[in-house]
Write an enzyme that holds these catalytic residues in place. Structure first.
Site, PDB file in Angstrom:
ATOM      1  N   CYS A 116       1.204  -1.268   0.051  1.00 44.68           N
ATOM      2  CA  CYS A 116      -0.018   0.108  -0.052  1.00 44.68           C
ATOM      3  C   CYS A 116       0.842   1.369   0.069  1.00 44.68           C
ATOM      4  CB  CYS A 116      -0.918   0.016   1.269  1.00 44.68           C
ATOM      5  SG  CYS A 116      -1.846   1.450   1.496  1.00 44.68           S
TER       6      CYS A 116
ATOM      7  N   CYS B 172      -0.469   4.215   2.029  1.00 42.88           N
ATOM      8  CA  CYS B 172      -0.236   4.027   3.670  1.00 42.88           C
ATOM      9  C   CYS B 172       1.467   3.886   4.064  1.00 42.88           C
ATOM     10  CB  CYS B 172      -0.528   2.327   4.186  1.00 42.88           C
ATOM     11  SG  CYS B 172      -2.004   1.999   3.242  1.00 42.88           S
ATOM     12  N   ASP B 173       2.142   3.860   3.354  1.00 41.60           N
ATOM     13  CA  ASP B 173       3.339   3.569   3.592  1.00 41.60           C
ATOM     14  C   ASP B 173       4.529   4.406   2.857  1.00 41.60           C
ATOM     15  OD1 ASP B 173       3.023   1.777   5.499  1.00 41.60           O
ATOM     16  OD2 ASP B 173       2.831   0.115   4.140  1.00 41.60           O
TER      17      ASP B 173
END
Ligand code: NAP
Length: 314
Positions: free
Chosen positions: A136, A139-140
């Site tokens: 992701c 997200c990261d």
């Protein structure tokens, strides 16, 4: 005795939320059950460019899905957060059992459980998920500010997310098993113009390693068989590895009950499965195009079919 809903929708991605909107507007007593956050795949997608009518600058998956959630809520759809562990789909009343044994009953069920990222498939992968390996970018990506990042895959997701990662990482290299991308031409054109984006063709990741955090990997050229070790820059001590090599459907719960093809649920054009009163919508079903627009359309069709089904029961 538990309440019997008209319809339970399993999953709150674009398919499930669109089904909720249409079911709610049709005055069906509707419950959406979602085990995590709303949005499914789209919740971890950065840029949405191809949802018709959607022209908001900088629109991302999370912003689009937040509006879909609000819209379904407006029409009185009930929500529950639970992870369904078993289902009984035959007969006039369907039963779904949650993680703590809670029972949910309905006359019809729409399965919109979507799909999850396919693992990269290299040695030691499990050890480094969350410690350098991610599925992701939304997200990261921020964890890799100014680091080097590798992206595995050659489809729309890999190339779009690799471009997004160039906003954070010092350098992004796409590792693809062939010498040609599968991604749409329009996406490729943008990617090839990006000065921070590089490509490693005919290559797969064989093994990842490091101490606490990912810092080395072995890649193989599939044409020559040559193995190459890639080490993190000494000063960095780590790099990122993102996997975008397609999806696997969330259908384990329905194995042996519903007709499937390679794990995807078979439906007709009106989203009926082989069990009466049970419908499937979105990425979870057999189809040729998995997009937000096709997921939302499936959800709308499924909900309207439920409406016909319920009114014929009365
Ligand atoms: P995809 O289109 O199925 O592409 C998967 C990519 O991963 C392919 O390039 C494939 O290589 C590669 N791959 C598959 N298995 C592999 C393995 N074991 N090892 C190494 N590489 C492997 O998947 P996706 O990009 O995740 O997209 C999924 C769906 O969402 C698609 O329908 C896509 O169109 C849609 N999507 C659309 C957009 C958009 O429209 N903007 C954005 C994201 C996703 P080969 O090419 O050699 O098969």
């Amino acid at each position: 005795m538990s309440k019997v809903y008209d319809v339970i929708i399993l999953g709150a991605g674009p398919a499930g939320l669109a089904a909720g909107l249409y079911a709610g507007r049709s005055r069906l007593d509707t419950l959406i059950i979602e085990k995590g956050q709303d949005g499914g795949q789209i919740a971890i997608t950065n840029e949405i460019e191809n949802y018709p009518g959607q022209v908001l600058e900088g629109e991302s998956g999370p912003t689009l899905i937040a509006r879909m959630t609000e819209q379904a809520k407006k029409f009185g759809v009930e929500r529950v957060r639970d992870s369904i562990k078993s289902v009984e789909l035959e007969g006039p009343v369907k039963k779904l059992v949650g993680a703590k044994g809670e029972e949910y009953l309905a006359k019809a069920v729409i399965i919109a459980t979507g799909a999850f990222p396919r693992p990269i498939g290299c040695e030691n992968e499990g050890k480094y998920v969350g410690k350098g390996i991610s599925f992701c970018a939304t997200c990261d990506a921020a964890f890799f500010e100014d680091f080097e990042v590798y992206v595995v895959g050659g489809g729309d997701a890999a190339v779009e997310e690799a471009m997004y990662l160039t906003k954070f990482a010092r350098k992004v290299t796409v590792i693809h098993r062939r010498d040609e991308l599968r991604a749409a031409k329009s996406i490729q054109e943008k990617a090839f113009k990006n000065p921070k984006l590089f490509f490693m063709w005919d290559t797969v990741v064989e093994k990842v390693d490091g101490d606490e955090i990912l810092s080395t990997m072995v890649v193989k050229n599939v044409k020559t068989g040559e193995l190459t070790t890639i080490n993190a820059d000494e000063e960095d001590g780590m790099f990122g590895l993102f996997g975008f090599i397609g999806l696997l459907p969330n259908t384990a719960l329905f194995e042996g009950m519903l007709d499937m093809d390679r794990g995807y649920i078979k439906t007709d054009a009106d989203m009926h499965t082989n069990i009466e009163g049970v419908y499937a919508a979105g990425d979870v079903r057999v189809k040729s195009l998995r997009q937000v627009v096709t997921a939302a359309a499936d959800g709308a069709i499924a909900a309207m079919q439920v409406e016909h089904y319920i009114s014929n029961l009365k």
